[in-house]
Scaffold this active site. Structure first.
Site, short mmCIF file in Angstrom:
data_model
loop_
_atom_site.label_atom_id
_atom_site.label_comp_id
_atom_site.label_asym_id
_atom_site.label_seq_id
_atom_site.Cartn_x
_atom_site.Cartn_y
_atom_site.Cartn_z
N HIS A 41 0.82 -1.22 0.00
CA HIS A 41 0.00 0.00 0.00
C HIS A 41 0.85 1.27 0.00
CE1 HIS A 41 -4.29 -1.20 0.46
NE2 HIS A 41 -3.71 -2.36 0.74
N ASP A 89 -0.51 -7.57 1.54
CA ASP A 89 0.01 -6.20 1.54
C ASP A 89 1.51 -6.18 1.86
OD1 ASP A 89 -0.67 -3.11 3.39
OD2 ASP A 89 0.22 -3.47 1.41
N SER A 183 3.09 2.21 8.34
CA SER A 183 2.87 1.05 7.44
C SER A 183 4.22 0.54 6.93
CB SER A 183 2.00 1.45 6.25
OG SER A 183 0.71 1.81 6.69
N1 LIG Z 1 -3.61 1.76 13.44
C1 LIG Z 1 -3.63 1.22 12.11
C2 LIG Z 1 -2.87 2.04 11.14
C3 LIG Z 1 -1.62 1.59 10.69
C4 LIG Z 1 -0.93 2.34 9.71
C5 LIG Z 1 -1.49 3.53 9.19
C6 LIG Z 1 -2.73 3.97 9.67
N2 LIG Z 1 -3.35 5.13 9.24
C7 LIG Z 1 -3.20 5.70 7.99
N3 LIG Z 1 -2.58 5.16 6.95
N4 LIG Z 1 -2.68 6.06 5.90
C8 LIG Z 1 -3.35 7.18 6.32
N5 LIG Z 1 -3.68 8.32 5.67
C9 LIG Z 1 -4.37 9.25 6.37
N6 LIG Z 1 -4.74 9.13 7.66
C10 LIG Z 1 -4.40 8.00 8.33
N7 LIG Z 1 -4.76 7.83 9.65
C11 LIG Z 1 -4.95 8.86 10.57
C12 LIG Z 1 -4.30 10.11 10.44
C13 LIG Z 1 -4.52 11.10 11.42
C14 LIG Z 1 -5.35 10.87 12.51
C15 LIG Z 1 -5.98 9.63 12.62
O1 LIG Z 1 -6.76 9.39 13.70
C16 LIG Z 1 -5.77 8.64 11.66
C17 LIG Z 1 -3.71 6.99 7.65
C18 LIG Z 1 -3.42 3.23 10.64
#
Ligand SMILES: NCc1cccc(Nc2n[nH]c3ncnc(Nc4cccc(O)c4)c23)c1
Length: 232
Positions: A41, A89, A183
């Site tokens: 991803h 992924d 990620s």
């Molecule tokens: N916890 C699981 C996990 C693992 C890896 C990446 C992610 N999140 C994200 N991966 N890509 C993203 N693009 C935009 N926003 C995102 N999450 C986000 C950003 C700010 C505040 C919030 O509460 C959540 C993500 C979530």
């Protein structure tokens, strides 16, 4: 990483920062001298650009003795990966040359036996991902210890509602969690990489959406065959 702490410098010498135009995009880790494992991803929204891989770093910006940016010869997403779900992924990156190994740059062994990590096992995850809901991007590597939760709990309808396959695993996400930019990083249990961070629902720090990882053991044959076929 939400709710973690600044990592002690260079205690995770296998950590990689996947970068575009000098910007951290995703985590990854060294699985062989010329190979980094990350998440497929991470190539979304890069519109075909090739990553560069930073190894030996603690700070993303400060000069550090063993920090080095490597060019990537090949980026190989798992053939089953796609933008619509979290399946398969994984992303393999072949570096232009073998990484120079030292106390700050080391390979991390990955699990080859396909057996679930027991629930409640405390594992470690690290990254340069956002450290707040407002999206603060840290300069230094952060790490977090999290307990594994069973697939049954993770698949409950109030959690990930039966989307967690036997090739995935979960850790508790209450307050302390992975987030944007984490990620591709490894979930390390008892010194061995068991999983690779996947964004899943992209939610961070909400106990109703446990963190999801692609388990590595089910993909050993693919990883070995790609590394063998491209051997320089
Ligand atoms: N916890 C699981 C996990 C693992 C890896 C990446 C992610 N999140 C994200 N991966 N890509 C993203 N693009 C935009 N926003 C995102 N999450 C986000 C950003 C700010 C505040 C919030 O509460 C959540 C993500 C979530």
């Amino acid at each position: 990483i939400l709710g973690g702490r600044k990592a002690d410098p260079h205690v995770m010498p296998y950590m990689a920062s996947l970068q575009l135009d000098g910007q951290h995009v995703c985590g990854g880790f060294l699985i062989a001298e010329q190979w980094v494992l990350s998440a497929a991803h991470c190539t979304e929204e890069t519109d075909g650009k090739i990553f560069q891989v930073l190894l030996g770093a603690h700070s993303l910006t400060k000069p550090e003795p063993h920090k080095r940016l490597y060019r990537v010869r090949a980026q190989i997403p798992h053939p089953g990966s796609n933008i619509h779900n979290n399946k398969d992924d994984l992303l393999l990156l072949q570096l232009e040359e073998k990484a120079e190994l030292n106390e700050h740059v080391q390979v991390l062994p990955f699990q080859r036996e396909d057996r679930d990590v027991a629930a409640d096992t405390v594992c470690k995850v690290a990254g340069w991902g956002t450290t707040s809901h407002s999206g603060h991007r840290p300069d230094e590597l952060h790490s977090l210890e999290r307990p594994v939760i069973s697939r049954d709990v993770c698949n409950h309808r109030t959690r990930h509602d039966h989307t967690i396959t036997e090739k995935m695993m979960c850790t508790d996400s209450r307050k302390k969690d992975t987030c944007k930019g984490d990620s591709g990083g490894p979930l390390v249990c008892n010194g061995v990489a068991e999983g690779v961070v996947t964004a899943g629902s992209r939610v961070c720090g909400n106990y109703k959406k446990p963190a999801i990882y692609t388990r590595i053991a089910p993909y050993v044959a693919w990883i070995d065959s790609v590394m063998a076929s491209a051997a320089g």
